[in-house]
Design an enzyme around this catalytic site. Sequence first.
Site, PDB file in Angstrom:
ATOM      1  N   ALA A 183       0.603  -1.131  -0.216  1.00 31.41           N
ATOM      2  CA  ALA A 183       0.327  -0.021  -0.274  1.00 31.41           C
ATOM      3  C   ALA A 183       0.319   1.186   0.013  1.00 31.41           C
ATOM      4  O   ALA A 183       1.607   1.125   0.804  1.00 31.41           O
ATOM      5  CB  ALA A 183      -1.061   0.086   1.003  1.00 31.41           C
ATOM      6  N   GLY A 192       0.683  -4.752   0.839  1.00 32.02           N
ATOM      7  CA  GLY A 192       0.022  -5.732  -0.005  1.00 32.02           C
ATOM      8  C   GLY A 192      -0.024  -6.363  -1.727  1.00 32.02           C
ATOM      9  O   GLY A 192      -0.585  -6.586  -1.828  1.00 32.02           O
ATOM     10  N   GLU A 226       0.037  -8.809  -0.557  1.00 31.48           N
ATOM     11  CA  GLU A 226      -1.596  -9.728  -0.587  1.00 31.48           C
ATOM     12  C   GLU A 226      -2.608  -9.776  -1.360  1.00 31.48           C
ATOM     13  O   GLU A 226      -2.911 -10.384  -2.659  1.00 31.48           O
ATOM     14  CB  GLU A 226      -2.580  -8.702   0.141  1.00 31.48           C
ATOM     15  CG  GLU A 226      -2.051  -8.856   1.759  1.00 31.48           C
ATOM     16  CD  GLU A 226      -2.203  -7.418   2.691  1.00 31.48           C
ATOM     17  OE1 GLU A 226      -2.055  -6.415   2.321  1.00 31.48           O
ATOM     18  OE2 GLU A 226      -2.465  -8.614   3.378  1.00 31.48           O
ATOM     19  N   GLU A 228       4.188  -5.578   7.582  1.00 32.20           N
ATOM     20  CA  GLU A 228       3.137  -4.039   7.976  1.00 32.20           C
ATOM     21  C   GLU A 228       3.303  -4.238   9.846  1.00 32.20           C
ATOM     22  O   GLU A 228       3.241  -2.915   9.963  1.00 32.20           O
ATOM     23  CB  GLU A 228       1.286  -4.294   7.831  1.00 32.20           C
ATOM     24  CG  GLU A 228       1.029  -4.028   6.257  1.00 32.20           C
ATOM     25  CD  GLU A 228       1.589  -5.069   5.435  1.00 32.20           C
ATOM     26  OE1 GLU A 228       2.470  -6.273   5.819  1.00 32.20           O
ATOM     27  OE2 GLU A 228       0.727  -5.258   4.598  1.00 32.20           O
TER      28      GLU A 228
END
Length: 719
Positions: A61, A100, A103, A123
């Site tokens: 992210a 992310g 992910e 994270e």
Amino acid sequence: MARYEQVQGTVALITLTNPPVNALSAAVRLGITETVTRALRDPEVKSMVICGENGVFCGGADIREFAKPMSGPPLVPMIAAIEEGEKPVVAAIEGAAFGGGLELALGCHYRIAHSKARVGLPEVTLGLLPAAGGTQRLPRLIGLAPALDLITTGRHVTAQEALKLGIVDQVTDQSALDLAIQFAQQVVGQPLLPRKLSTRQTPCPPDVDGLLEETMAQVKQRARGAMAPIACVQAVRAAATLPYQAGMQKEQELMATLFHSSQARAMQYCFFAQRAVGRWSLSSGAHSGNSKPRPVSKVAVIGLGTMGRGITVALVKAGMSVLAVETNKKQLEIGKQMVSAMLKHDAQKRNATPRLDLLHFTIDLLELKNTDLIIEAVFEDMALKKQVFKELSSVCKADAFLCTNTSGLDVDELAAVTKRPELVVGMHFFAPAHVMKLLEVVHGSRSSPEAVATAMHLGKRLGKVSVLVGNCAGFVGNRMLKPYLEQANFLLEEGATPELVDGALEEFGFPMGVFKMSDLSGLDVGWRIRKEAGLTGPNVDPRDPPRRRQGRRYSPLPDLVCEQGRLGQKNGRGWYLYDKPGGRVATPDPSIHKFLEEYRIKHGISPRQIDRQEVVERCLFALINEGFRSLDDGIAAGPEDIDMIYVFGYGWPRHRGGPMFYAGMVGLPRVLTRLEHYRQAHPEVPHLEPSPLLRRLVASGSPPINKWRDFLQRPHSQL
Ligand SMILES: CCCCCCC[C@H](O)CC(=O)SCCNC(=O)CCNC(=O)[C@H](O)C(C)(C)COP(=O)([O-])OP(=O)([O-])OC[C@H]1O[C@@H](n2cnc3c(N)ncnc32)[C@H](O)[C@@H]1OP(=O)([O-])[O-]
Ligand SMILES: NC(=O)c1ccc[n+]([C@@H]2O[C@H](COP(=O)([O-])OP(=O)(O)OC[C@H]3O[C@@H](n4cnc5c(N)ncnc54)[C@H](O)[C@@H]3O)[C@@H](O)[C@H]2O)c1
């Protein structure tokens, strides 16, 4: 921000294009959503490949967006749409797939990685948890125990380990993209349901509760007050105990708490600060962008004591050839044995071969004539260091850099005895030097930009966080430590015990309190420095009362403890008692309590009840105050530099962002008020006098930390 192409007739190739790491910004998420929808709708397209531009899959992210209002398509439904689609999707992982990014790859049905790629869910290091399904899909893919390990530590995993764990399906030395395209064609028509991780059960050991409890206990101990690792365990627990959708719900709830927390803000600040300190600048106008480091291949280390050994190990581990120098054959042999043992131990842990071939030992300084850079690590004695620098200046080639590992002596004074003061800089490593990540690079008044650039770059090659600082007694880190140690000693005089002070600091998040840390370093180290400074021993001014030196309050407690032969861990007795000399388990010592009581009686001090808040405020606000002074003096370039020095060199808890960030979180007016309060209560302690910079900042409405530079009296003046 996502390019769409059709390749090999039937494969839709989606390339993330957001340099440098293809972070999942709002525009990238929109790009992925649109291109995936297009590929799913196009009857000609039978399968898809997702990759990243410039050899990086995706750094996760976009962390910079976290401080702004959310916009663009959210990640969770975007990844669900990929997984739920009825066309196979292959992730082609080159470079990095983190957070992310991984992910997203876990939402794909297959993963192909290049052999140099790394993956992970870091994270937790940003005060968060993987909240785009990572806590639910990864355990379903690789099992509960390995997922707990990866998610609670955030560690990066090589492609080879990822293959072993089952995170990726294939690893290649060739182009991961080419293989993924080929693979995407081959898997068309194969059943997709088993590849959809959300439909799987998490592989668990028989005693799930036992594993989760044990992990939680370990994580809590390691976390030192950080919330994210604990939330990570709770989220992964959901993957083992709840259906997928309920697990996702849990993941979102836990993330919502972390996302707006001050800890997450602190850790994300650290992420950017760590990168910002690499972009140094000098008052001359030279900076990291216009000053090139000189290539260094042959390095010498002078002195194979505690520091020299660690520095040598760090250099060899980075693949550099090292010439290690001692005073005589006996010392050289001891150093050689120790360095070789350290390298072997390290290699054994990594299942690698120790590079002993890179090491050379000598007692003859003449052998240094071809060395590019020399790091001096002899005793902390100015006369000795000057002698060493004079010799180096005459035996080393004219353009060799001469660096000192001094903890706080004047770099200019050393430079002045050489014929090349512009090539002299401080390289202040921290013990143990092959483990600690901090390097203070000390800029002397005559150090050239090239010397600074070379030392900063060498630090980076060694895997250190290099921070440029100015030249003053103790530089930045040790200068700020002085008032901290001083306050801790005063608190003992006033009624505290070592364990009360340490307990408060450990509860704050330090790995060990100030007295345990002093025992570990050796109490004689500071004793020697205080003797040289005339604070104790024969050079004390006889007119000084016992608790005053050089015109200010002084606590002789640490000197008295040393006089009792208590030198810390090394001889099993210091502020604490240890099971044996060199032992590590500290137990409170009744004889220290008795000694403190007798000391107070002797000096007419009535002990007070001291609470943990006072310990934290007196020790840490005094340290922070000196941080403001270092900034105003131009010794530290910015608050980020101080914060990274404390996080990487002194065990400051990352989830509190560093001392200066913490001051901002507490509120500058409060720090000022409390310092004023303590200064009033202890008028004989000048360190408690609030710094002019702190006063100016408060008077200007306490601007955010990124604006503090505008208020400095002499920005960069010592740099
Ligand atoms: C309720 C909301 C729900 C949200 C859902 C959350 C989902 C998810 O689980 C959360 C995440 O992914 S959290 C993210 C989890 N991901 C991570 O924690 C991975 C973080 N990144 C890294 O570890 C390293 O950058 C890499 C190893 C990727 C590359 O290393 P390298 O080659 O040495 O390069 P470098 O020097 O390190 O970086 C180059 C430049 O890129 C910049 N930048 C980098 N990543 C960025 C990002 N994600 N963003 C923005 N910027 C990022 C970096 O600052 C630097 O710019 P600067 O101007 O100089 O500051
Ligand atoms: N120990 C720490 O935690 C620490 C941390 C950062 C910096 N430092 C600094 O690093 C330097 C070294 O500290 P240390 O703790 O490693 O000391 P140490 O006493 O462990 O080792 C010093 C070594 O230097 C050798 N030596 C002395 N004179 C020499 C000479 N002329 N030529 C070659 N070798 C010589 C000695 O034989 C000894 O092995 C000091 O300046 C110290 O302030 C120490």
